[in-house]
Each structure stands twice: as structure tokens, then as C-alpha cells.
Motif scaffolding. Structure first.
Motif, PDB file in Angstrom:
ATOM      1  N   ASP A   1     -41.543   0.301 -26.745  1.00  0.00           N
ATOM      2  CA  ASP A   1     -41.392   1.173 -27.907  1.00  0.00           C
ATOM      3  C   ASP A   1     -40.376   2.273 -27.656  1.00  0.00           C
ATOM      4  O   ASP A   1     -39.520   2.546 -28.492  1.00  0.00           O
ATOM      5  CB  ASP A   1     -42.749   1.773 -28.273  1.00  0.00           C
ATOM      6  CG  ASP A   1     -43.714   0.708 -28.732  1.00  0.00           C
ATOM      7  OD1 ASP A   1     -43.345  -0.030 -29.657  1.00  0.00           O
ATOM      8  OD2 ASP A   1     -44.800   0.612 -28.174  1.00  0.00           O
TER       9      ASP A   1
ATOM     10  N   LEU B   1     -36.851   0.655 -27.577  1.00  0.00           N
ATOM     11  CA  LEU B   1     -36.292   0.311 -28.895  1.00  0.00           C
ATOM     12  C   LEU B   1     -35.885   1.575 -29.645  1.00  0.00           C
ATOM     13  O   LEU B   1     -34.863   1.613 -30.330  1.00  0.00           O
ATOM     14  CB  LEU B   1     -37.303  -0.483 -29.722  1.00  0.00           C
ATOM     15  CG  LEU B   1     -37.688  -1.853 -29.167  1.00  0.00           C
ATOM     16  CD1 LEU B   1     -38.763  -2.481 -30.024  1.00  0.00           C
ATOM     17  CD2 LEU B   1     -36.493  -2.769 -29.108  1.00  0.00           C
TER      18      LEU B   1
ATOM     19  N   PHE C   1     -32.752   0.889 -32.214  1.00  0.00           N
ATOM     20  CA  PHE C   1     -33.104  -0.302 -32.989  1.00  0.00           C
ATOM     21  C   PHE C   1     -33.715   0.140 -34.314  1.00  0.00           C
ATOM     22  O   PHE C   1     -34.203   1.266 -34.429  1.00  0.00           O
ATOM     23  CB  PHE C   1     -34.147  -1.125 -32.236  1.00  0.00           C
ATOM     24  CG  PHE C   1     -33.581  -2.103 -31.266  1.00  0.00           C
ATOM     25  CD1 PHE C   1     -33.519  -3.444 -31.565  1.00  0.00           C
ATOM     26  CD2 PHE C   1     -33.108  -1.691 -30.037  1.00  0.00           C
ATOM     27  CE1 PHE C   1     -33.005  -4.344 -30.674  1.00  0.00           C
ATOM     28  CE2 PHE C   1     -32.583  -2.583 -29.134  1.00  0.00           C
ATOM     29  CZ  PHE C   1     -32.533  -3.919 -29.457  1.00  0.00           C
ATOM     30  N   ARG C   2     -33.697  -0.750 -35.284  1.00  0.00           N
ATOM     31  CA  ARG C   2     -34.454  -0.460 -36.507  1.00  0.00           C
ATOM     32  C   ARG C   2     -35.927  -0.435 -36.156  1.00  0.00           C
ATOM     33  O   ARG C   2     -36.374  -1.173 -35.289  1.00  0.00           O
ATOM     34  CB  ARG C   2     -34.211  -1.552 -37.540  1.00  0.00           C
ATOM     35  CG  ARG C   2     -32.900  -1.434 -38.249  1.00  0.00           C
ATOM     36  CD  ARG C   2     -32.716  -2.634 -39.124  1.00  0.00           C
ATOM     37  NE  ARG C   2     -33.744  -2.679 -40.153  1.00  0.00           N
ATOM     38  CZ  ARG C   2     -33.471  -2.871 -41.430  1.00  0.00           C
ATOM     39  NH1 ARG C   2     -32.229  -3.040 -41.818  1.00  0.00           N
ATOM     40  NH2 ARG C   2     -34.426  -2.907 -42.321  1.00  0.00           N
ATOM     41  N   ALA C   3     -36.687   0.393 -36.839  1.00  0.00           N
ATOM     42  CA  ALA C   3     -38.111   0.506 -36.523  1.00  0.00           C
ATOM     43  C   ALA C   3     -38.791  -0.849 -36.660  1.00  0.00           C
ATOM     44  O   ALA C   3     -38.623  -1.531 -37.670  1.00  0.00           O
ATOM     45  CB  ALA C   3     -38.755   1.521 -37.451  1.00  0.00           C
ATOM     46  N   VAL C   4     -39.524  -1.254 -35.638  1.00  0.00           N
ATOM     47  CA  VAL C   4     -40.303  -2.491 -35.685  1.00  0.00           C
ATOM     48  C   VAL C   4     -41.760  -2.078 -35.799  1.00  0.00           C
ATOM     49  O   VAL C   4     -42.413  -1.780 -34.808  1.00  0.00           O
ATOM     50  CB  VAL C   4     -40.072  -3.335 -34.412  1.00  0.00           C
ATOM     51  CG1 VAL C   4     -40.772  -4.666 -34.540  1.00  0.00           C
ATOM     52  CG2 VAL C   4     -38.598  -3.542 -34.170  1.00  0.00           C
ATOM     53  N   ASN C   5     -42.256  -2.023 -37.038  1.00  0.00           N
ATOM     54  CA  ASN C   5     -43.597  -1.498 -37.246  1.00  0.00           C
ATOM     55  C   ASN C   5     -44.677  -2.545 -37.076  1.00  0.00           C
ATOM     56  O   ASN C   5     -45.761  -2.263 -36.589  1.00  0.00           O
ATOM     57  CB  ASN C   5     -43.712  -0.885 -38.642  1.00  0.00           C
ATOM     58  CG  ASN C   5     -42.903   0.393 -38.750  1.00  0.00           C
ATOM     59  OD1 ASN C   5     -42.769   1.115 -37.775  1.00  0.00           O
ATOM     60  ND2 ASN C   5     -42.344   0.640 -39.904  1.00  0.00           N
ATOM     61  N   ASP C   6     -44.359  -3.765 -37.452  1.00  0.00           N
ATOM     62  CA  ASP C   6     -45.346  -4.822 -37.444  1.00  0.00           C
ATOM     63  C   ASP C   6     -45.495  -5.374 -36.024  1.00  0.00           C
ATOM     64  O   ASP C   6     -44.500  -5.715 -35.391  1.00  0.00           O
ATOM     65  CB  ASP C   6     -44.872  -5.922 -38.407  1.00  0.00           C
ATOM     66  CG  ASP C   6     -45.906  -7.000 -38.571  1.00  0.00           C
ATOM     67  OD1 ASP C   6     -47.072  -6.720 -38.278  1.00  0.00           O
ATOM     68  OD2 ASP C   6     -45.534  -8.121 -38.980  1.00  0.00           O
TER      69      ASP C   6
ATOM     70  N   LEU D   1     -42.669  -7.226 -33.518  1.00  0.00           N
ATOM     71  CA  LEU D   1     -42.420  -6.745 -32.154  1.00  0.00           C
ATOM     72  C   LEU D   1     -42.549  -7.899 -31.163  1.00  0.00           C
ATOM     73  O   LEU D   1     -41.722  -8.040 -30.251  1.00  0.00           O
ATOM     74  CB  LEU D   1     -43.416  -5.641 -31.815  1.00  0.00           C
ATOM     75  CG  LEU D   1     -43.147  -4.897 -30.511  1.00  0.00           C
ATOM     76  CD1 LEU D   1     -41.885  -4.078 -30.622  1.00  0.00           C
ATOM     77  CD2 LEU D   1     -44.305  -4.006 -30.156  1.00  0.00           C
TER      78      LEU D   1
END
Lengths: 388, 96
Positions: A103, A106, A111-116, A120
Motif C-alpha cells: 500500500d 503504490l 499509482f491510481r488508488a486501488v481500493n478493491d 489489489l
């Protein structure tokens, strides 16, 4: 899995049924292929519903992970838009990368936010290959003398970091800015399988973390073109290209060569010689050094690797896989190598579970563990000459 | 209830780590997690330091009870001034 809307997943279920055996203890002497698909995880794991129910206490331990792996596989085939597979560009000089975990990495790499969590898992499955290398080589590496890196390891990585983080030369694009550039850092990936077919922008992430230096990735291994032969037909072997290498220029600072050949064959010809610990590094992604099926092939390669005195970074699928490799190296060349990075869990392991078709109960994660060794270097010592 | 902020939409393109109502997204919360305890402890330490300095200052000032200033018992009488009040001129042309 066997009622999947995706034909390739149905084929996979059929392949598991062909190759895997029922793990129920009744079959210790008479193995039987799996037939029954658990309704929770959707993976065929037992020969019959009775055995599934009888052994349920063991199955429940892995059922959730199997289901997750199954859903992730379907997610990849769902045809949805994958915003997580958009990668950022070069790292700013002022912005430091935080290699604490996925986290923070990234986030600091922009990086673009990887929320899911599922996204990820998908993106870490790919990025684990370049980031595992970078987390070992980078000057902000999470591995240091207080955390797994040994003194010998520090010597080796310091040599490589000297090349990877050079001082600014003041070079530019015009005539005044012409400078002598050092040769690229060569990363040899032996026994390359999945990693050689990764999207090139994933490998290009490596150069973005070291913007001033250049890379030459060399994929070597008989399986390094598996599944890609139609897309990249291997060129004929000519005098100028005696091993039929495929050379791709990804960008001005990265070149990728692929050799469909065993490493010890190439080493014997001296193609890559001389080796320099300041520029060269070997990476073995889940080599299965101690695996009974592949140990014999590695036995020829190992002395050549030790001879180069370059660091060898090794990863393993699971703790057992990694320990088996470490023990095998200890058996084969005790006292001939130095440990650089103590074996342990990789901070940048793939978060996705992978199902082994031959045994669905054997779940693994890509690059779960990481460790490193190098051929022992014998320093010149003084021998007092006896007086005559 | 939908927050008003969400209805208005984004003002300018901004980091994907924040949601449309400017709260932190799950990925940012995960990225900050390893530093949460340490940051809270540092914040508490800084707060304690400033608070203690403030309290100490108040206490140090409050302790000054002006012992060194001598306070007379009765208010001092102003010195006798000429030409004020009833005439005290006794000589000269104005004298009686």
C-alpha cells in the motif's frame, strides 16, 4: 469452476479432474482422481461427496482461499475495465519511494488508488516480479543489516547501488550534454517462465524506480517462450545471433533479451562474460532448486552461478518450497556460498492465491519468500614465508 | 442522507486516494496504517511538550506575589504645595 460461463475455466476444471488426486486419507495406497466439486469454492477437490464431507475439517481451512482464487480467475476473464493496470511513469527525484508494504509502495509511486482488495490482488500478481527485484536493489530497500540483510549482502547490494543510483552528470540532450554513460545493469532471470511473458510496461516499472540508470533484462530458460511462440517467433540461429535470442528494446533505458536455452549452455560459451558484481545480478523466480523434478537441471547451473560471484536472488512459492531450496543449496555447496539475504517472507509477494492444477489443496502465492546468496569470494591473504 | 459536497461534484481533478466527499479512501487508510500509532504518539508527545511549557509559564508567572515591592501602610500625603487652597500668604502686599 466446471459450470463456469468461461470456456477456459471449464477446461481448467477438466484439467484438474484429469491430473489431481483425492486428498482423502483412504486413498493413501490407491490414488483416485477428483470428481466432486465443492459448492462453496467451486473447485474440484475430492473424488466423491462422501469423502468431501468426511474430510471437511481439512477442506474448510483452504476453502475460502480456493474460492478467492477461483473468483479472481473469473474476474480476469470478466472483460471488465481494469483501471489498476494503468501504471505511473518515472519517479520524481524529490519523491521517495516507501518500500514498507504494497500500500505504501503504490501510494508513494503515484499509482491510481486501488481500493478493491480484488484489484489489489490482480495488480500485485504482476508487479511482484519487478518490485521484488527493486525492493532488494533499491537504496531505500526494506532489507537492511537490522532486518535480514547480512554483511556480505550489504557488500553486494552496495556495489549494485553504486551503479543504479549514480550522481547526476549534468548530461542533456544537446551536444554540450553528451556524457559517457555506463553500461546497463544486467539482470539475468534464469528458468524464466511466466515472468518472461509479463506485459513490458510491468517490467518497465523497474526503470521508473531507477530513472538515471539503464537495464538489460535477460530471460534464460527452456520455457521462456512458452505460450508466446506464435506472437514472437524465435529467429533463426545465425552467426551473429548464435542462440536465436529475441531482443526487444522497450525504451531508451531498457532492453529485454530472451534465450530459449539452458543457462549452463550459454555460460560455457562465454556469451555473457565477463561478469561484474557492479553490473550483474541473477534472479531465480520460484526455481524449485530442491524440487525432485528440476533439481537435476539446476545441478549443472549452480557451480556456474557461484563462479560469477554475482548476487543471486531467489524466491519461493511457499515456505516449504523456499526451505527446500535453501536446504538443497546447503547440501550441494556448503561453505562455497555466502548468504546475502536471510530466507523469509517477501514484502512484495503476490497477494493472489494460485491453484496448482495437479493438486488443488496446494495453494501458493507468487514470490511468497525471498532470499539471496552468492559464491564465496576468497580475499587475498598473506602467508608468512618461513625464513630459511 | 447524501452529503452536500457529494451533490456538488468535484471542484478540480484531485488524487484518486480521496473519495468525492474528500474523505480518505480505503487504499489511503491502508497506506497510512503502519504509521498511525507512531504518528499518534509523536503528536501526543508534541502536544504534551507545548502544553507543559504553557502550564509551566502560567504557573511560574502566577507564583510572583510581588514580595520585593514594598507597600506602605497608609497612602502617602502629597507634599504641601504653595498657592493652593486657603491663602497662607503672610507677607508682601497681599498679606493681611
Amino acid at each position: 469452476m466446471d459450470k463456469s460461463p468461461s470456456p477456459s475455466m471449464r477446461e481448467r476444471a477438466a484439467a484438474i479432474k484429469r491430473t489431481a488426486y483425492c486428498p482423502h486419507p483412504d486413498h493413501a495406497s490407491s490414488p483416485q482422481h477428483v470428481k466432486f466439486t465443492c459448492s462453496d469454492c467451486g473447485v474440484p477437490t475430492y473424488c466423491s461427496e462422501d469423502h468431501w464431507a468426511a474430510d471437511y475439517e481439512n477442506h474448510i481451512l483452504i476453502c475460502d482461499a480456493l474460492r478467492e482464487a477461483n473468483e479472481d480467475d473469473h474476474d480476469l476473464r470478466s472483460g471488465r475495465f481494469f483501471p489498476e493496470f494503468e501504471y505511473p511513469g518515472e519517479q520524481m527525484d524529490e519523491a521517495l519511494i516507501n518500500f514498507t508494504n504494497w500500500d505504501t509502495f503504490l501510494y508513494t509511486r503515484d499509482f491510481r488508488a486501488v481500493n478493491d482488495p480484488r484489484s489489489l490482488r490482480q495488480v500485485t500478481r504482476l508487479l511482484t516480479y519487478p518490485i521484488t527485484i527493486a525492493s532488494f536493489l533499491h537504496e531505500l530497500s526494506p532489507y537492511n543489516l537490522r532486518h535480514r540483510l547480512t554483511i556480505e549482502g550489504l557488500k553486494s547490494v552496495s556495489a549494485l547501488r553504486y551503479t543504479l543510483h549514480p550522481p547526476k552528470t549534468g548530461g542533456g540532450k544537446d551536444m554540450k550534454g553528451i556524457r559517457i554513460t555506463p553500461p546497463p545493469v544486467r539482470i539475468f532471470m534464469l528458468g524464466a517462465r511466466a515472468e518472461s511473458s509479463l506485459p513490458r510496461e510491468v517490467w518497465h516499472q523497474l526503470t521508473h524506480m531507477f530513472p538515471i540508470s539503464t537495464f538489460h533484462l535477460v530471460f534464460i530458460g527452456p520455457e521462456s517462450l512458452d505460450g508466446r511462440s506464435s506472437e514472437l517467433p524465435a529467429p533463426d540461429r545465425t552467426d551473429s545471433n548464435p542462440f536465436g535470442a529475441i531482443v526487444e528494446r522497450v525504451s531508451h533505458n531498457m532492453k529485454i533479451s530472451t534465450f530459449v536455452e539452458h543457462y549452463h549452455t550459454l555460460h560455457a560459451t562465454g556469451t555473457f562474460a565477463p561478469f561484474d558484481p557492479y553490473f550483474d545480478c541473477f534472479v531465480l523466480f520460484h526455481p524449485g532448486l530442491g524440487h525432485p523434478g528440476s533439481a537435476a537441471e539446476w545441478e549443472n547451473t549452480l557451480p556456474k552461478l557461484l563462479e560469477t560471484k554475482c548476487p543471486v536472488l531467489v524466491t519461493g512459492y511457499t515456505e516449504n518450497d523456499m526451505e527446500r531450496d535453501v536446504n538443497w543449496i546447503n547440501d550441494k555447496c556448503k561453505g562455497e556460498f555466502d548468504m546475502l539475504l536471510e530466507p523469509g517472507e517477501n514484502r512484495f509477494k503476490s497477494l493472489r492465491w494460485d491453484i496448482n492444477d495437479a493438486d488443488p489443496t496446494d495453494l501458493s502465492q507468487g514470490n511468497w519468500g525471498v532470499w539471496s546468496f552468492r559464491g564465496k569470494r576468497y580475499e587475498a591473504t598473506r602467508k608468512d614465508v618461513e625464513e630459511v | 442522507m447524501i452529503p452536500t459536497r457529494r451533490l456538488l461534484g468535484p471542484v478540480a481533478p484531485r488524487s484518486s486516494y480521496y473519495q468525492s466527499d474528500y474523505t480518505q479512501g480505503p487504499s489511503l487508510i491502508r497506506a497510512r496504517k503502519p504509521f498511525l500509532v507512531k504518528n499518534l504518539l509523536t503528536g501526543a508527545a508534541i502536544l504534551a511538550l507545548t502544553g507543559s511549557i504553557y502550564l509551566y509559564t502560567i504557573k511560574a508567572v502566577a507564583q510572583d506575589n510581588f514580595e520585593d515591592v514594598t507597600v506602605p501602610d497608609a497612602p502617602t500625603q502629597p507634599a504641601k504645595t504653595p498657592n493652593v487652597g486657603t491663602s497662607t500668604i503672610t507677607s508682601g502686599p497681599l498679606g493681611k
